[in-house]
Design an enzyme around this catalytic site. Sequence first.
Site, mmCIF file in Angstrom:
data_model
loop_
_atom_site.group_PDB
_atom_site.id
_atom_site.type_symbol
_atom_site.label_atom_id
_atom_site.label_comp_id
_atom_site.label_asym_id
_atom_site.label_seq_id
_atom_site.Cartn_x
_atom_site.Cartn_y
_atom_site.Cartn_z
ATOM 1 C CG ASP A 79 1.837 -7.694 2.391
ATOM 2 O OD1 ASP A 79 0.768 -7.026 2.347
ATOM 3 O OD2 ASP A 79 2.931 -7.228 2.004
ATOM 4 C CG ASP A 120 -0.314 0.022 8.055
ATOM 5 O OD1 ASP A 120 0.020 -0.298 9.185
ATOM 6 O OD2 ASP A 120 -0.005 1.119 7.544
ATOM 7 C CE LYS A 153 2.240 -2.752 10.975
ATOM 8 N NZ LYS A 153 2.983 -1.687 10.265
ATOM 9 C CB VAL A 205 6.754 -6.580 10.602
ATOM 10 C CG1 VAL A 205 6.502 -6.342 12.075
ATOM 11 C CG2 VAL A 205 5.447 -6.538 9.809
HETATM 12 P P1 IMP Z 1 -2.683 -0.079 3.782
HETATM 13 O O1 IMP Z 1 -3.388 0.420 2.562
HETATM 14 O O2 IMP Z 1 -2.186 1.046 4.631
HETATM 15 O O3 IMP Z 1 -3.495 -1.083 4.571
HETATM 16 O O4 IMP Z 1 -1.340 -0.705 3.247
HETATM 17 C C1 IMP Z 1 -1.090 -2.033 3.146
HETATM 18 C C2 IMP Z 1 0.231 -2.211 2.446
HETATM 19 O O5 IMP Z 1 1.252 -1.417 3.057
HETATM 20 C C3 IMP Z 1 0.704 -3.620 2.557
HETATM 21 O O6 IMP Z 1 0.308 -4.383 1.465
HETATM 22 C C4 IMP Z 1 2.207 -3.469 2.629
HETATM 23 O O7 IMP Z 1 2.753 -3.472 1.319
HETATM 24 C C5 IMP Z 1 2.456 -2.126 3.218
HETATM 25 N N1 IMP Z 1 2.786 -2.216 4.665
HETATM 26 C C6 IMP Z 1 2.048 -1.781 5.712
HETATM 27 N N2 IMP Z 1 2.647 -2.023 6.889
HETATM 28 C C7 IMP Z 1 3.800 -2.673 6.586
HETATM 29 C C8 IMP Z 1 4.869 -3.226 7.396
HETATM 30 O O8 IMP Z 1 4.881 -3.204 8.643
HETATM 31 N N3 IMP Z 1 5.876 -3.811 6.707
HETATM 32 C C9 IMP Z 1 5.919 -3.892 5.345
HETATM 33 N N4 IMP Z 1 4.943 -3.395 4.558
HETATM 34 C C10 IMP Z 1 3.897 -2.787 5.171
HETATM 35 MG MG MG Z 2 1.684 -5.010 -0.155
#
Ligand code: IMP
Ligand code: MG
Length: 187
Positions: free
Chosen positions: A105, A108, A136, A158
């Site tokens: 999805d 981040d 992001k 979001v």
């Molecule tokens: P990462 O390991 O930090 O890249 O985390 C990614 C995961 O964090 C995604 O699969 C989402 O489940 C969650 N996540 C990160 N940002 C958002 C947001 O803005 N809204 C909802 N879920 C988010």
């Molecule tokens: Mg996720």
Amino acid sequence: MNNTATLYQDLERVLITREEIQAAVKRLGEQITKDYEGKEPLFVCILKGAVVFYTDLIREIDLPLNLEFMSISSYGASTKSSGVVNIRKDLDVDVTGRDIIIVEDIVDSGMTLSFLKKVFATRNAASVRIATLLNKPARRRVELDVEYYCFNIPDAFVVGYGLDYAEKYRNLPDIGVLHPRIYAKDE
Ligand code: IMP
Ligand code: MG
């Protein structure tokens, strides 16, 4: 508005409309169809956030393909990444020699997908690429190649179109910025 109108009251604003999403998903499907011509890729859906995007994306792809599902935990109920990644539900198949497209999805910090790419490389996949609805870039904490994305978004939390806050809002058809008053009371 439709029958999810009450959920819209928790949004600061709508960031991406369902029409914009649909157009971007179609374009991405066409791109992947071209790039994987002659192949039979394995689409790995990262539960649960990617489910809505995944079901739309696969129907825009004109290739023989296979579906798999995986569940990873990294966040809990908070809006900030814990940095802890673990596999809650693994694939049902051997990925040796397969061309994998991980469908997510949002990227981040990048921690979740950087971890997953390594996992699939260790399992001898032929190739591993990422297809994410949202990206992001400002929040990246590890180096990560994101081969396919639909939208780059600013650093805001979001929800909608599969993305949740504390397991809510996944059924919103558009993507919106969650009003900070919603999570301020939990932090
Ligand atoms: P990462 O390991 O930090 O890249 O985390 C990614 C995961 O964090 C995604 O699969 C989402 O489940 C969650 N996540 C990160 N940002 C958002 C947001 O803005 N809204 C909802 N879920 C988010
Ligand atoms: Mg996720």
